[in-house]
Design an enzyme around this catalytic site. Structure first.
Site, short mmCIF file in Angstrom:
data_model
loop_
_atom_site.label_atom_id
_atom_site.label_comp_id
_atom_site.label_asym_id
_atom_site.label_seq_id
_atom_site.Cartn_x
_atom_site.Cartn_y
_atom_site.Cartn_z
N TYR A 173 1.22 5.40 -0.14
CA TYR A 173 0.45 6.78 -0.57
C TYR A 173 1.28 8.21 -0.15
O TYR A 173 0.21 9.13 0.02
CB TYR A 173 -0.01 6.96 1.91
CG TYR A 173 0.97 6.65 2.46
CD1 TYR A 173 1.42 5.02 3.05
CD2 TYR A 173 1.74 8.02 3.15
CE1 TYR A 173 2.82 4.84 3.68
CE2 TYR A 173 2.74 7.48 3.84
CZ TYR A 173 3.76 6.35 4.38
OH TYR A 173 4.54 6.53 4.96
N GLU A 192 13.21 2.81 0.82
CA GLU A 192 12.32 3.53 2.05
C GLU A 192 13.45 3.38 2.84
O GLU A 192 12.76 2.89 4.30
CB GLU A 192 10.84 3.18 2.31
CG GLU A 192 10.05 2.91 1.07
CD GLU A 192 9.61 4.08 0.24
OE1 GLU A 192 9.55 5.08 1.35
OE2 GLU A 192 9.63 4.05 -0.36
N PHE A 248 0.93 -0.75 -0.06
CA PHE A 248 -0.46 0.22 -0.12
C PHE A 248 0.42 1.57 -0.08
O PHE A 248 1.67 1.45 0.64
CB PHE A 248 -1.25 0.17 1.33
CG PHE A 248 -1.69 1.06 1.25
CD1 PHE A 248 -3.02 1.36 1.05
CD2 PHE A 248 -1.52 2.16 2.40
CE1 PHE A 248 -3.70 2.77 0.60
CE2 PHE A 248 -2.72 3.64 2.49
CZ PHE A 248 -3.27 3.57 1.35
C1 SIN Z 1 4.91 6.05 0.33
O1 SIN Z 1 4.92 6.53 -0.66
O2 SIN Z 1 3.94 4.96 0.79
C2 SIN Z 1 5.71 5.77 1.41
C3 SIN Z 1 6.32 7.17 1.54
C4 SIN Z 1 7.34 7.90 0.35
O3 SIN Z 1 8.09 6.62 -0.44
O4 SIN Z 1 7.22 8.22 -0.11
#
Ligand code: SIN
Length: 198
Positions: free
Chosen positions: A25, A98, A23
């Site tokens: 976001y 990440e 998931f």
């Molecule tokens: C995500 O996008 O789900 C994690 C945060 C990011 O990489 O901006």
């Protein structure tokens, strides 16, 4: 900088798995630099998207960190995002991307495009990357203007921090979604640019 890659690799035994839902976001909504088998809009209840995480490796530097998104526990919030069905092997790339403070968690998401009356059928276990307040890169809350100011003045190896903000806001809009926090920071950023404060 806290590198979470080793911790994450041990967290879920999915490297050999054919089929895992991820998931996204934040940047995972608009920057899809990994292979996936299927993609579906979804929601995560009890969490809110916030520009409270520092970025020293992508959208800023050690000296001048940018601000990126994390998820904050908030029982009254529902976070819209994009879910991807990926192979377990894809997580080594994702863990690297990440790596600055984000830990993998297992959550239950619900599908946006399938309104089953039975919640069980409409929900799916997924992995999400979340950076909590105990990680070294965490910055926490600030006013919308201060967050916008920091975003406008930061840049890292992945590009200007403002690109992260503007692309995410555009992506949410084009998916028909609203996010008060993201849109307020976007508006504050445009205001600062208009007034030449940046
Ligand atoms: C995500 O996008 O789900 C994690 C945060 C990011 O990489 O901006």
């Amino acid at each position: 900088m806290l590198d979470t890659q080793t911790v994450n690799a041990k967290r879920h035994a999915i490297a050999e798995t054919d089929d895992v839902w991820l998931f996204g976001y934040g940047s995972l909504i608009y920057k899809v630099d990994f292979p996936y088998l299927e993609k579906r809009p979804a929601r995560l209840s009890g969490w809110a998207r916030r520009f409270w995480q520092g970025s020293h490796d992508h959208r800023g530097t050690i000296e001048n960190p940018g601000r990126v998104l994390t998820l904050i526990r908030d029982r009254s919030s529902v976070c819209f995002g994009m879910a991807y069905r990926v192979k377990g092997a894809t997580f080594s790339h994702l863990d690297h991307r990440e790596k600055n403070g984000y830990l993998r968690h297992e959550v239950k998401i619900t599908w946006v495009d399938q309104q089953q009356s039975n919640w069980q059928q409409n929900s799916q276990v997924a992995i999400v990357y979340q950076a909590d307040e105990h990680n070294a890169a965490y910055l926490g809350p600030q006013s919308e203007r201060a967050i916008a100011q920091q975003i406008l003045s930061s840049e890292g190896p992945s590009g200007p921090n403002r690109e992260y903000l503007f692309r995410l806001a555009d992506a949410l809009r084009s998916l028909g979604e609203e996010d008060d926090h993201v849109f307020a920071i976007e508006a504050a950023a445009y205001e600062l640019l208009k007034n030449n404060d940046q």
